[in-house]
Motif scaffolding. Structure first.
Motif, short mmCIF file in Angstrom:
data_model
loop_
_atom_site.label_atom_id
_atom_site.label_comp_id
_atom_site.label_asym_id
_atom_site.label_seq_id
_atom_site.Cartn_x
_atom_site.Cartn_y
_atom_site.Cartn_z
N THR A 158 0.85 -1.19 0.00
CA THR A 158 0.00 0.00 0.00
C THR A 158 0.89 1.25 0.00
OG1 THR A 158 -0.02 0.01 2.39
CG2 THR A 158 -1.85 -1.14 1.32
N ALA A 159 0.32 2.34 -0.51
CA ALA A 159 1.08 3.59 -0.53
C ALA A 159 1.47 4.00 0.88
CB ALA A 159 0.25 4.68 -1.20
N GLU A 160 0.58 3.75 1.84
CA GLU A 160 0.86 4.12 3.24
C GLU A 160 2.07 3.37 3.77
OE1 GLU A 160 -2.13 3.47 1.98
OE2 GLU A 160 -2.95 5.50 2.13
N ALA A 161 2.10 2.06 3.52
CA ALA A 161 3.24 1.26 4.02
C ALA A 161 4.53 1.71 3.35
CB ALA A 161 2.99 -0.22 3.74
N ARG A 162 4.46 2.00 2.05
CA ARG A 162 5.67 2.40 1.34
C ARG A 162 6.18 3.76 1.83
NH1 ARG A 162 4.30 3.09 -4.01
NH2 ARG A 162 2.09 2.64 -3.79
N ALA A 163 5.23 4.68 2.03
CA ALA A 163 5.64 6.02 2.48
C ALA A 163 6.23 5.96 3.90
CB ALA A 163 4.45 6.97 2.44
N SER A 164 5.64 5.12 4.76
CA SER A 164 6.15 5.01 6.13
C SER A 164 7.57 4.45 6.12
CB SER A 164 5.28 4.09 6.97
OG SER A 164 3.99 4.63 7.04
N ARG A 165 7.79 3.42 5.29
CA ARG A 165 9.13 2.82 5.22
C ARG A 165 10.15 3.85 4.76
NH1 ARG A 165 7.96 -1.99 1.49
NH2 ARG A 165 6.56 -3.17 2.79
N ARG A 166 9.78 4.59 3.72
CA ARG A 166 10.73 5.55 3.17
C ARG A 166 11.00 6.68 4.17
NH1 ARG A 166 11.72 8.09 -2.68
NH2 ARG A 166 12.50 6.01 -2.97
N ILE A 174 6.78 9.44 11.70
CA ILE A 174 5.51 9.14 11.05
C ILE A 174 4.53 10.25 11.47
CG2 ILE A 174 3.61 7.45 10.88
CD1 ILE A 174 6.36 6.61 9.59
N GLY A 175 3.83 10.82 10.49
CA GLY A 175 2.91 11.92 10.77
C GLY A 175 3.55 13.28 10.56
N SER A 176 4.87 13.32 10.36
CA SER A 176 5.56 14.61 10.14
C SER A 176 5.20 15.17 8.76
CB SER A 176 7.07 14.42 10.25
OG SER A 176 7.51 13.53 9.23
N GLU A 177 5.50 16.43 8.54
CA GLU A 177 5.24 17.05 7.24
C GLU A 177 6.02 16.32 6.14
OE1 GLU A 177 2.93 19.20 6.33
OE2 GLU A 177 2.33 19.02 8.43
N ILE A 182 6.20 12.80 1.42
CA ILE A 182 6.67 11.57 0.76
C ILE A 182 5.46 10.79 0.24
CG2 ILE A 182 7.68 9.27 1.23
CD1 ILE A 182 9.71 10.73 3.08
N LEU A 183 4.42 10.68 1.06
CA LEU A 183 3.22 9.93 0.66
C LEU A 183 2.59 10.58 -0.58
CD1 LEU A 183 1.04 7.76 1.08
CD2 LEU A 183 -0.06 9.26 2.73
N ALA A 184 2.45 11.92 -0.55
CA ALA A 184 1.82 12.62 -1.68
C ALA A 184 2.65 12.42 -2.95
CB ALA A 184 1.69 14.11 -1.35
N SER A 185 3.97 12.47 -2.81
CA SER A 185 4.83 12.33 -3.99
C SER A 185 4.76 10.90 -4.57
CB SER A 185 6.26 12.73 -3.60
OG SER A 185 7.21 12.12 -4.39
#
Ligand code: C5P
Length: 233
Positions: A158-166, A174-177, A182-185
């Motif tokens: 999922t995009a969420e899991a990938r963004a959290s890992r990165r 997690i939760g920072s700007e 990163i998630l939006a990109s």
């Protein structure tokens, strides 16, 4: 034996691909670096001044940029051996930090949507794969670059899991700007990569899909190695 690993942004393709290649004694090429190299060069040469999408570069007013980017692609090479390749454009080497910058991620899907750029880079990728055991990671390796690869893997998460890992890899909370951006990109880049008419991001019909949300890196590596050994029998 050629192993094709495709998947969306930050799905772990390069970490997995590198480790699989080390374990099997194969060479590893992260093909995204080729597209990043051209994009980096084009940004540095001042060719992209405003946000640019795949739809923009397809338009008539970008005809010259398309042709210039294709010339850059024809001068691009992945130099090195085994698992360590350096991207070189016309004798000019690019460092990894130059290729990972956020501005590169903003423009790279537009560059990667140009058919003539992809044609030029396909030759570089096939050249690396022709030299024996190889693992290539990207978006269209199993579908276009090496459609007859012996082993094809599609890594998904999922995009969420990938963004959290990165975000964690880069030291952000997690939760920072930074995590949000990163998630939006990732989401924006995947959407462009999936929607483009040439070589879109899609699993090959004969690829084995591995969902990595709940798996450790070592488990994913072992699954890919097991699949490679299975098809080699
Ligand atoms: O894998 P990475 O995130 O470094 O790829 C950067 C970009 O290069 C992707 O978003 C995609 O637009 C493009 N790419 C591609 N085909 C590949 C590898 C990367 O279109 N085989």
């Amino acid at each position: 034996m050629r192993i094709a690993i495709d998947g969306p942004a930050s799905s772990g393709k390069s970490s997995v691909g590198q480790r699989v290649a080390d374990e099997l004694g194969f060479r590893f090429l992260d093909t995204g670096l080729l597209y990043r190299a051209i994009t980096r060069r084009a940004i540095d040469l001042g060719w992209f001044i405003a946000p640019t999408t795949a739809a923009d570069v397809a338009s008539e007013r970008y005809a010259q940029v398309r042709s210039d980017l294709t010339d850059l692609a024809r001068e691009t090479d992945a130099q090195g051996s085994k698992s360590s390749f350096t991207m070189v454009i016309g004798g000019y080497s690019l460092t990894e930090s130059q290729l990972e910058a956020a501005d590169v991620e903003l423009f790279v899907p537009a560059v990667a949507s140009i058919a003539s750029v992809r044609d030029a880079l396909r030759a570089v990728q096939r050249n690396v794969a022709a030299r024996g055991g190889s693992v290539l990671a990207g978006r269209d390796i199993g579908t276009v670059v090496l459609p007859d690869a012996e082993c094809k893997i599609f890594l998904d998460a999922t995009a969420e899991a990938r963004a959290s890992r990165r975000a964690l890899q880069r030291g952000y909370l997690i939760g920072s700007e930074e995590h949000k951006s990163i998630l939006a990109s990732l989401v924006a880049r995947d959407a462009e990569d999936r929607a483009r008419p040439v070589a879109p991001l899609v699993a090959a019909a004969d690829a084995v899909t591995i969902h990595t949300d709940k798996l450790e890196l070592a488990d994913v590596v072992q699954r890919v190695v097991a699949q490679a050994r299975k098809v080699a029998r």
